[in-house]
Write a protein that holds these residues in place. Structure first.
Motif, PDB file in Angstrom:
ATOM      1  N   GLY A 244       0.821  -1.207   0.000  1.00 41.98           N
ATOM      2  CA  GLY A 244       0.000   0.000   0.000  1.00 41.98           C
ATOM      3  C   GLY A 244       0.851   1.251   0.000  1.00 41.98           C
ATOM      4  N   ASP A 245       0.165   2.366  -0.182  1.00 41.08           N
ATOM      5  CA  ASP A 245       0.862   3.658  -0.146  1.00 41.08           C
ATOM      6  C   ASP A 245      -0.080   4.684   0.495  1.00 41.08           C
ATOM      7  OD1 ASP A 245      -1.030   4.092  -2.078  1.00 41.08           O
ATOM      8  OD2 ASP A 245       0.398   4.089  -3.748  1.00 41.08           O
ATOM      9  N   SER A 246       0.253   5.950   0.296  1.00 44.80           N
ATOM     10  CA  SER A 246      -0.555   6.998   0.945  1.00 44.80           C
ATOM     11  C   SER A 246      -1.948   7.121   0.349  1.00 44.80           C
ATOM     12  CB  SER A 246       0.162   8.351   0.837  1.00 44.80           C
ATOM     13  OG  SER A 246       0.391   8.686  -0.535  1.00 44.80           O
ATOM     14  N   GLN A 247      -2.120   6.573  -0.854  1.00 45.08           N
ATOM     15  CA  GLN A 247      -3.413   6.706  -1.513  1.00 45.08           C
ATOM     16  C   GLN A 247      -4.236   5.424  -1.447  1.00 45.08           C
ATOM     17  OE1 GLN A 247      -2.626   7.988  -5.507  1.00 45.08           O
ATOM     18  NE2 GLN A 247      -1.903  10.037  -4.868  1.00 45.08           N
ATOM     19  N   ARG A 248      -3.571   4.323  -1.180  1.00 45.43           N
ATOM     20  CA  ARG A 248      -4.303   3.057  -1.173  1.00 45.43           C
ATOM     21  C   ARG A 248      -3.803   2.223   0.006  1.00 45.43           C
ATOM     22  NH1 ARG A 248      -3.990  -0.625  -6.418  1.00 45.43           N
ATOM     23  NH2 ARG A 248      -4.789   1.358  -7.281  1.00 45.43           N
ATOM     24  N   PRO A 276       0.647  -1.594  -4.766  1.00 38.50           N
ATOM     25  CA  PRO A 276       1.960  -0.984  -4.455  1.00 38.50           C
ATOM     26  C   PRO A 276       2.659  -1.758  -3.325  1.00 38.50           C
ATOM     27  CG  PRO A 276       0.270   0.693  -4.648  1.00 38.50           C
ATOM     28  CD  PRO A 276      -0.446  -0.612  -4.670  1.00 38.50           C
ATOM     29  N   THR A 277       3.863  -2.289  -3.601  1.00 37.17           N
ATOM     30  CA  THR A 277       4.592  -3.125  -2.636  1.00 37.17           C
ATOM     31  C   THR A 277       6.077  -2.769  -2.665  1.00 37.17           C
ATOM     32  OG1 THR A 277       3.020  -4.943  -2.996  1.00 37.17           O
ATOM     33  CG2 THR A 277       5.116  -5.476  -1.892  1.00 37.17           C
ATOM     34  N   GLN A 278       6.627  -2.604  -1.516  1.00 38.78           N
ATOM     35  CA  GLN A 278       8.058  -2.321  -1.390  1.00 38.78           C
ATOM     36  C   GLN A 278       8.684  -3.430  -0.538  1.00 38.78           C
ATOM     37  OE1 GLN A 278       8.944   1.413   0.435  1.00 38.78           O
ATOM     38  NE2 GLN A 278      11.164   1.184   0.231  1.00 38.78           N
ATOM     39  N   ILE A 279       9.735  -4.080  -1.069  1.00 42.48           N
ATOM     40  CA  ILE A 279      10.378  -5.210  -0.384  1.00 42.48           C
ATOM     41  C   ILE A 279      11.746  -4.761   0.130  1.00 42.48           C
ATOM     42  CG2 ILE A 279      11.266  -7.553  -0.630  1.00 42.48           C
ATOM     43  CD1 ILE A 279       9.229  -7.982  -2.844  1.00 42.48           C
ATOM     44  N   GLN A 280      12.027  -5.074   1.409  1.00 43.42           N
ATOM     45  CA  GLN A 280      13.312  -4.761   2.022  1.00 43.42           C
ATOM     46  C   GLN A 280      13.753  -5.913   2.913  1.00 43.42           C
ATOM     47  OE1 GLN A 280      13.019  -1.095   4.196  1.00 43.42           O
ATOM     48  NE2 GLN A 280      12.799   0.196   2.361  1.00 43.42           N
ATOM     49  N   THR A 281      15.044  -5.980   3.173  1.00 43.82           N
ATOM     50  CA  THR A 281      15.576  -6.970   4.121  1.00 43.82           C
ATOM     51  C   THR A 281      15.909  -6.266   5.430  1.00 43.82           C
ATOM     52  OG1 THR A 281      17.833  -6.641   3.296  1.00 43.82           O
ATOM     53  CG2 THR A 281      16.545  -8.430   2.311  1.00 43.82           C
ATOM     54  N   LEU A 282      15.705  -6.996   6.510  1.00 41.65           N
ATOM     55  CA  LEU A 282      15.973  -6.448   7.837  1.00 41.65           C
ATOM     56  C   LEU A 282      17.340  -6.952   8.297  1.00 41.65           C
ATOM     57  CD1 LEU A 282      14.981  -4.868  10.318  1.00 41.65           C
ATOM     58  CD2 LEU A 282      13.976  -7.014  11.160  1.00 41.65           C
ATOM     59  N   GLU A 283      18.306  -6.056   8.387  1.00 43.73           N
ATOM     60  CA  GLU A 283      19.665  -6.438   8.780  1.00 43.73           C
ATOM     61  C   GLU A 283      19.699  -6.755  10.283  1.00 43.73           C
ATOM     62  OE1 GLU A 283      24.246  -4.713   8.662  1.00 43.73           O
ATOM     63  OE2 GLU A 283      22.583  -3.561   7.808  1.00 43.73           O
ATOM     64  N   VAL A 284      20.265  -7.913  10.596  1.00 37.49           N
ATOM     65  CA  VAL A 284      20.353  -8.368  11.986  1.00 37.49           C
ATOM     66  C   VAL A 284      21.804  -8.301  12.436  1.00 37.49           C
ATOM     67  CG1 VAL A 284      19.935 -10.263  13.586  1.00 37.49           C
ATOM     68  CG2 VAL A 284      18.357  -9.863  11.692  1.00 37.49           C
ATOM     69  N   LYS A 285      22.060  -7.623  13.535  1.00 37.29           N
ATOM     70  CA  LYS A 285      23.404  -7.533  14.090  1.00 37.29           C
ATOM     71  C   LYS A 285      23.475  -8.349  15.378  1.00 37.29           C
ATOM     72  CE  LYS A 285      24.661  -2.977  12.285  1.00 37.29           C
ATOM     73  NZ  LYS A 285      25.166  -1.618  12.627  1.00 37.29           N
ATOM     74  N   HIS A 286      24.510  -9.182  15.469  1.00 39.54           N
ATOM     75  CA  HIS A 286      24.713  -9.989  16.658  1.00 39.54           C
ATOM     76  C   HIS A 286      25.531  -9.205  17.680  1.00 39.54           C
ATOM     77  CE1 HIS A 286      23.100 -13.540  14.649  1.00 39.54           C
ATOM     78  NE2 HIS A 286      23.833 -13.201  13.595  1.00 39.54           N
ATOM     79  N   SER A 287      25.336  -9.562  18.916  1.00 40.53           N
ATOM     80  CA  SER A 287      25.993  -8.828  20.001  1.00 40.53           C
ATOM     81  C   SER A 287      27.517  -8.949  19.902  1.00 40.53           C
ATOM     82  CB  SER A 287      25.519  -9.374  21.356  1.00 40.53           C
ATOM     83  OG  SER A 287      26.239  -8.773  22.406  1.00 40.53           O
ATOM     84  N   ASP A 288      28.167  -7.815  20.057  1.00 39.49           N
ATOM     85  CA  ASP A 288      29.638  -7.815  20.042  1.00 39.49           C
ATOM     86  C   ASP A 288      30.216  -8.398  21.327  1.00 39.49           C
ATOM     87  OD1 ASP A 288      29.577  -6.598  17.578  1.00 39.49           O
ATOM     88  OD2 ASP A 288      29.648  -4.560  18.414  1.00 39.49           O
TER      89      ASP A 288
END
Length: 451
Positions: A244-248, A276-288
């Motif tokens: 979706g977006d601001s109009q739908r 309307p579709t936007q695809i992204q990856t979620l970056e995962v950080k491991h504890s230092d």
């Protein structure tokens, strides 16, 4: 409450019985107790088998000690054959374990649980020791009374040991005050040679190199499991779809359809969305902190073993040569101390007993070679320099060299070699008396000049 509170009643009772709880100032009733709960030897062995650092540390320590070599020498050479014949024929009972395997097993059990047990096997009449056999340390313990206190004789030595061997087995006669659990047998003390690595308290109990770091090893495993699971679950970054977006605005049906499409993204190269579709990856950080915490636990484990971290984990560390040399020397000192203590116990528990029971003509002593983690060539070069500088004689270095190299001494062959070396003519120089020729030539030249 002071020292006297450790004994029976409100005051010390120094009465001595033939068998029972000790009542002297050197051995109290609290000797069967420890301030902390000890880790079972079964758990220690499981740790040895499942933890790579522990496995490597125990094995490397044992291998370094065994690489030094050893000799058993009678104090009088004419009786040497009595000891040679005995140790050449041990292993008939059990797993055909020769003397080298026996020593290796003793060091192994000492390192992993602090105690090693060797059975002195007697003949039918009980008047002669005919063999030696290792006993699994997990199965052994001191003979104790109903309160869990070690039962000793009137000389304050343990009356014997108990062994878990299963049902329908027979042992020695059970002394009074000794309590046996089901499936256990009693073994009199004269049958068992008990080697102890790091004794503490009144020296009945001992500890190995695993138990002091046991809790840290368990914590390390839990963190490693959690980190491995986290990495497995997030090996591929999570995928998020914004529909979706601001109009739908997206309906629930539309989001479900998009989710089903994203599930096929791993093997679908092309994909089309009608909204309307936007695809992204979620970056995962491991504890230092994970690496730092694991290193802390590994360092504690290394400290308990007396072996530097780089040696125990088998990887190089960014340390300078001076520090590495110091760590190597400290390891040598630690292992030499273990070897000397074990040699002393072997002389007392095995060799002296053979002399006493089997009536051998003289005593014998076990001598262990020099333990060194350094390059063998460096050691040989150092010895050669000492010989060249007349610090030591070749005959003084030769026994240690033969032991460390695993070479059997052949006295007659060595004597023939020395005689042939003495008889060999010295090499004649190409110009006999070169200094004299030079002086003659110089004098002739001066006389010609004067003329």
């Amino acid at each position: 409450m002071g020292l006297m509170s450790n004994f029976v009643g409100k005051t010390a009772d120094f009465a001595i019985s033939d068998e029972g709880s000790p009542k002297t100032s050197s051995v109290s009733e609290s000797d069967g107790e420890t301030p902390i709960k000890r880790i079972s030897r079964f758990e220690l062995e499981v740790t040895y088998l499942t933890d790579p650092q522990t496995f490597n540390t125990v094995n490397k320590s044992k291998q370094l000690i065994m690489s030094a070599g050893y000799n058993i020498n009678a104090t009088q050479k004419k009786y040497q054959s009595e000891y040679d014949n005995f140790f050449d024929n041990i292993g008939t009972i059990g797993l055909h374990m020769d003397l080298r395997q026996l020593f290796s097993s003793i060091y192994h059990d000492e390192f992993y649980c602090g105690s090693a047990y060797v059975e002195r096997i007697y003949n039918v009449s009980g008047k002669k020791i005919v063999d030696l056999k290792m006993i699994d340390a997990k199965l052994m313990d001191y003979a104790r009374d109903k309160d869990g206190i070690i039962v000793v004789d009137n000389m304050q030595n343990p009356v014997g040991y108990v062994m878990n061997v299963g049902p329908n087995r027979r042992g020695d006669a059970i002394p009074k005050n000794v309590i046996l659990e089901p499936d256990h047998i009693f073994l009199a003390s004269f049958r068992i040679a008990h080697f102890r690595l790091f004794p503490f308290g009144n020296r009945f109990e001992s500890i190995g190199i695993i138990e002091p770091a046991y809790l840290d090893i368990k914590r390390k495993h839990k963190i490693e499991d959690a980190a491995a699971n986290s990495i497995h679950n997030t090996a591929s970054y999570p995928i998020i779809g914004y529909v979706g977006d601001s109009q739908r605005s997206a309906t629930t049906k539309t989001m479900k359809q998009t989710l089903e499409a994203l599930k096929n993204l791993s093997y679908s190269r092309y994909m089309v969305f009608q909204h309307p579709t936007q695809i992204q990856t979620l970056e995962v950080k491991h504890s230092d902190q994970i690496d730092n915490i694991l290193r802390y636990f590994r360092a504690n484990q290394s400290s308990a073993s007396g072996m530097a971290l780089g040696f125990s984990v088998g990887t190089g560390e960014s340390v300078n040569r001076s520090t590495l040399s110091t760590q190597q020397r400290m390891l040598d000192i630690s292992l030499e101390s273990v070897a000397k203590d074990t040699v002393s116990q072997f002389n007392s528990l095995i060799l002296d007993e053979l002399h006493r029971v089997n009536n051998y003509g003289c005593r014998a002593k076990l001598k262990w070679g020099t333990i060194a983690a350094e390059e063998r060539n460096d050691k040989v070069n150092r010895e050669m320099v000492a010989i060249d500088n007349a610090v030591v004689a070749p005959e003084e270095v030769r026994p240690n060299f033969l032991t460390s190299e695993g070479i059997d001494a052949i006295p007659k062959a060595y004597e023939r070699h020395l005689n042939s070396a003495k008889a060999k003519p010295k090499k004649i120089p190409s110009k006999p008396f070169p200094q004299q020729d030079k002086s003659v030539a110089d004098s002739s030249k001066s006389s010609i000049t004067s003329e």
